[in-house]
Design an enzyme around this catalytic site. Structure first.
Site, PDB file in Angstrom:
ATOM      1  N   SER A 122       0.886  -1.367   0.106  1.00 12.71           N
ATOM      2  CA  SER A 122      -0.039  -0.160   0.219  1.00 12.71           C
ATOM      3  C   SER A 122       0.789   1.262   0.005  1.00 12.71           C
ATOM      4  CB  SER A 122      -0.898   0.036   1.272  1.00 12.71           C
ATOM      5  OG  SER A 122      -1.694  -1.098   1.307  1.00 12.71           O
TER       6      SER A 122
HETATM    7  N1  SAM Z   1      -0.822  -5.026   4.003  1.00 11.61           N
HETATM    8  C1  SAM Z   1      -0.015  -5.231   2.888  1.00 11.61           C
HETATM    9  C2  SAM Z   1       1.270  -4.713   3.098  1.00 11.61           C
HETATM   10  O1  SAM Z   1       1.430  -4.017   3.792  1.00 11.61           O
HETATM   11  O2  SAM Z   1       1.858  -4.910   1.977  1.00 11.61           O
HETATM   12  C3  SAM Z   1      -0.751  -4.821   1.676  1.00 11.61           C
HETATM   13  C4  SAM Z   1      -1.572  -5.887   1.337  1.00 11.61           C
HETATM   14  S1  SAM Z   1      -2.278  -5.978  -0.418  1.00 11.61           S
HETATM   15  C5  SAM Z   1      -2.916  -4.499  -0.734  1.00 11.61           C
HETATM   16  C6  SAM Z   1      -3.829  -7.273   0.017  1.00 11.61           C
HETATM   17  C7  SAM Z   1      -3.413  -8.449   0.606  1.00 11.61           C
HETATM   18  O3  SAM Z   1      -4.635  -9.032   0.871  1.00 11.61           O
HETATM   19  C8  SAM Z   1      -2.756  -9.296  -0.748  1.00 11.61           C
HETATM   20  O4  SAM Z   1      -1.609  -9.785  -0.247  1.00 11.61           O
HETATM   21  C9  SAM Z   1      -4.068 -10.495  -0.711  1.00 11.61           C
HETATM   22  O5  SAM Z   1      -3.559 -11.361  -1.214  1.00 11.61           O
HETATM   23  C10 SAM Z   1      -4.724 -10.413   0.684  1.00 11.61           C
HETATM   24  N2  SAM Z   1      -5.942 -10.836   0.894  1.00 11.61           N
HETATM   25  C11 SAM Z   1      -6.916 -10.627   0.095  1.00 11.61           C
HETATM   26  N3  SAM Z   1      -8.010 -11.517   0.431  1.00 11.61           N
HETATM   27  C12 SAM Z   1      -7.708 -11.869   1.657  1.00 11.61           C
HETATM   28  C13 SAM Z   1      -8.395 -12.399   2.984  1.00 11.61           C
HETATM   29  N4  SAM Z   1      -9.629 -12.874   2.827  1.00 11.61           N
HETATM   30  N5  SAM Z   1      -7.584 -12.959   3.791  1.00 11.61           N
HETATM   31  C14 SAM Z   1      -6.128 -12.866   3.916  1.00 11.61           C
HETATM   32  N6  SAM Z   1      -5.633 -12.092   3.040  1.00 11.61           N
HETATM   33  C15 SAM Z   1      -6.285 -11.510   2.028  1.00 11.61           C
END
Ligand code: SAM
Length: 215
Positions: free
Chosen positions: A59
């Site tokens: 992000s």
């Molecule tokens: N917090 C992260 C960082 O600091 O890099 C940003 C993450 S990215 C914007 C969103 C993440 O959410 C992705 O890695 C995706 O695979 C994960 N994701 C999507 N749905 C999810 C779920 N139901 N449970 C856990 N992770 C999930």
């Protein structure tokens, strides 16, 4: 060099409205270049989201700071992150002294980031799974942060908050979301603040989007 770049980034996000000194100190300390592909290291301190592979992103630092500020946590508080991704958001929370639990639904990304946490000595409890159902075993949490865009507010996450705890979650259609800050006021009462227009990758899973409907 990178310390200087981090301090510049802190000045930039301060101008955009971030005030919490603990959040700003964490942004000034955590080495964002460690959480992105090496080929993108020169962009680490731009205030922008970056691709991290697997069609996912780290992000934008401003968004990380804004969401962290809204969680309003103190040292030793317990926080659950849904969407570990690169690990940067979890590292910021850990740096601030919180007990961090983080869930990632992409197995390869989970394995890669867990290894990075070990290498960097970041003691985050990371698990592979669907974060839309929360992590009941360690609940309740003083804060829950969802770092992917959800079609609605998963009840399971609201139920896993302490009284006074906050859930910060982007909610909306596929291509943009509003950020909801839900505060648990009592056993069955919650309040909601809304901050418009953020863009996140989709939250998939039981209480999120269906994977095969994602473009
Ligand atoms: N917090 C992260 C960082 O600091 O890099 C940003 C993450 S990215 C914007 C969103 C993440 O959410 C992705 O890695 C995706 O695979 C994960 N994701 C999507 N749905 C999810 C779920 N139901 N449970 C856990 N992770 C999930």
């Amino acid at each position: 060099m990178s310390r200087f770049q981090r301090e510049q980034l802190v000045e930039e996000i301060k101008l955009k409205g971030i005030k919490d000194e603990n959040v700003l100190r964490a942004i000034a300390t955590v080495e964002r270049e460690k959480f992105i592909p090496k080929t993108m290291a020169h962009l680490a301190y731009k205030d922008t989201a970056l691709p991290i592979g697997y069609e996912q992103t780290i992000s934008q630092p401003y968004t990380v700071a804004f969401m962290t500020e809204k969680l309003n946590l103190k040292k030793e508080d317990k926080v659950l992150e849904v969407g570990t991704g690169s690990g940067y958001q979890a590292a910021i929370l850990y740096q601030m002294g919180m007990k961090v639990y983080s869930i990632e639904i992409n197995l390869e990304l989970h394995n890669k980031t867990k290894q990075l946490f070990d290498e960097l000595g970041i003691r985050v409890h990371a698990k592979y799974g669907d974060g839309t159902i929360g992590w009941a075993e360690f609940s309740p949490y003083n804060g829950i942060i969802v770092t992917a865009g959800s079609p609605s507010i998963p009840n399971k996450l609201m139920e896993q908050l302490t009284i006074g705890g906050k859930l910060v979650i982007p909610v909306g259609p596929r291509d943009y979301q509003d950020l909801f800050v839900i505060t648990r006021l009592s056993e069955d009462e919650y309040s909601k603040e809304t901050y418009p227009r953020f863009v996140f990758v989709p939250l998939i899973g039981k209480n999120g989007w269906e994977k095969n409907k994602i473009k």
